[in-house]
Design a protein around this motif. Structure first.
Motif: not given
Length: 401
Positions: A230-250
């Motif tokens: 949720i809070l830090a990048d690792g395997l993929g960007p952190n969930a807070l950071g990708r929430f717009d791309r992966d949820v809100l903009s879909q």
């Protein structure tokens, strides 16, 4: 969900050389379709590429016999995709390309084969993929996007997706999509390759078996990635950071399901101080998901974090094992269950934990690493999901809820 490809997940030589990937290569990949539609378009991502991604040709077709993960297609169903009217398109680094709409009948619960040809490859070893596809992809040399079956002495296969991002489908406005934000458990680690038996797949099959049209028309967007935090990048960007791309903009998303946090807790040091801090931060981040989903009038449901400890908290068997981390898991789960801030709760912990050792998975649900459930566990999770939430919130929520 697009993410940066780790070196271990790049294709093997000769399709991967220093500074060049997929030169003169056709990649054929299969996806599981979750909507019924006569019109579709494909998104191809170069989100993590550091150079241009020159797409030469793309086709879609039904895989032979409707079987996932095979290199053969049904040629009579083949369609060529175009991008801004052209069969080829160069995607800049960090960008994506959306194909022109094409008439192609898809049925929810079936498979679609996507073939991509890169004449000159991508001149980098930093490319965009989804390593946890749980579905076999094939690649070979030459332009074979229209071939009934991929051939060639160099033909290879791996269980990864490359470059493909999302399939958009035209559906009536009354039909809705569920977006899942998760880590490797939602991505299906512990499920079977080419079987589509991740827990969201099994939940999809359950709702589509319903006679209720408010359930059997739901589409699913699985936006999970192995190792995600949720809070830090690792395997993929952190969930807070990708929430717009992966949820809100879909397009068409009407519900959000969040099932994250295990990797945040498991990576943080097993000290009281570190775990107090990560627990506070995870709870704060979950509240942010709620605010952002509600601002878009989307109901948001949260799943409790499932057990991740080995017997005796033996970290040599499962690295996340720790009584201090277990206390953090219980604290976060208590917030999810009792705060009343989420619109719904899916208590996966209650479904899969060992009743005599609650810090562990049930023996019959353990895939072997004490972290990821097996297919029996995923089946139980899908069966326990309160699908009435989809009916209860089909009108959305107040933007200030």
């Amino acid at each position: 969900m697009p993410q940066l490809t780790e070196s271990a997940n790049l294709p093997n030589p000769p399709f991967n050389t220093t500074g060049l990937v997929f030169n003169d290569t056709t990649i054929r990949q299969t996806i599981h379709v979750t909507a019924t539609s006569p019109h579709i378009r494909l998104r191809i991502s170069n989100a993590f590429g550091t150079t241009d991604l020159p797409i030469t040709a793309v086709t879609i077709a039904r895989p032979f016999g409707g079987i996932p993960g095979i290199p053969a297609i049904e040629p009579s169903t083949l369609k060529t995709l175009t991008f801004s009217g052209s069969p080829s398109f160069t995607i800049p680094n960090g960008a994506l390309a959306v194909s022109d709409p094409v008439d192609f009948d898809i049925q929810a619960g079936t498979e679609l084969s996507i073939s991509i040809f890169l004449a000159s490859g991508q001149t980098t070893n930093d490319i965009t993929s989804h390593p946890g596809s749980r579905t076999t992809s094939w690649f070979t040399f030459g332009n074979q996007v229209k071939a009934a079956n991929l051939t060639g002495s160099a033909l290879q296969n791996v269980a990864h997706w490359f470059f493909i991002s999302t399939l958009d489908a035209w559906v009536p406005k009354t039909e809705r999509t569920v977006a899942f934000v998760g880590d490797s458990i939602t991505d299906g680690r512990g499920s079977d390759t080419d079987k589509n038996n991740r827990w969201p797949d099994l939940l999809f099959a359950r709702v589509h078996a319903s006679p209720d049209p408010s359930l059997n028309t739901l589409a699913f967007a699985n936006q999970a990635a192995g190792g995600n935090r949720i809070l830090a990048d690792g395997l993929g960007p952190n969930a807070l950071g990708r929430f717009d791309r992966d949820v809100l903009s879909q397009p068409g998303v009407s519900y959000v399901v969040v099932f994250e946090g295990v990797n945040d807790i498991g990576v943080a040091d097993p000290t009281q101080e570190a775990q107090q801090a990560i627990g506070d931060a995870v709870i704060g981040a979950l509240k942010q998901f709620i605010v952002r989903a509600h601002a878009a009038s989307l109901p948001i449901f949260a799943a409790t974090i499932t057990p991740f400890s080995a017997p005796g908290f033996n970290a040599a068997i499962q690295a996340y094992s720790s009584p201090v981390r277990e206390a953090t898991r219980q604290r976060v789960n208590s917030f999810i269950r009792t705060s009343g801030e989420f619109d719904g709760v899916i208590d996966f912990d209650a479904v899969v934990h060992n009743t005599t050792a609650p810090s562990q998975l049930r023996d019959d649900f353990n895939s072997g690493d004490f972290l990821h459930p097996n297919v029996a566990g995923y089946t139980a999770m899908a069966k326990a999901f309160p699908i009435e939430l989809f009916k209860q919130f089909q009108g959305g929520v107040d933007g200030w809820a």
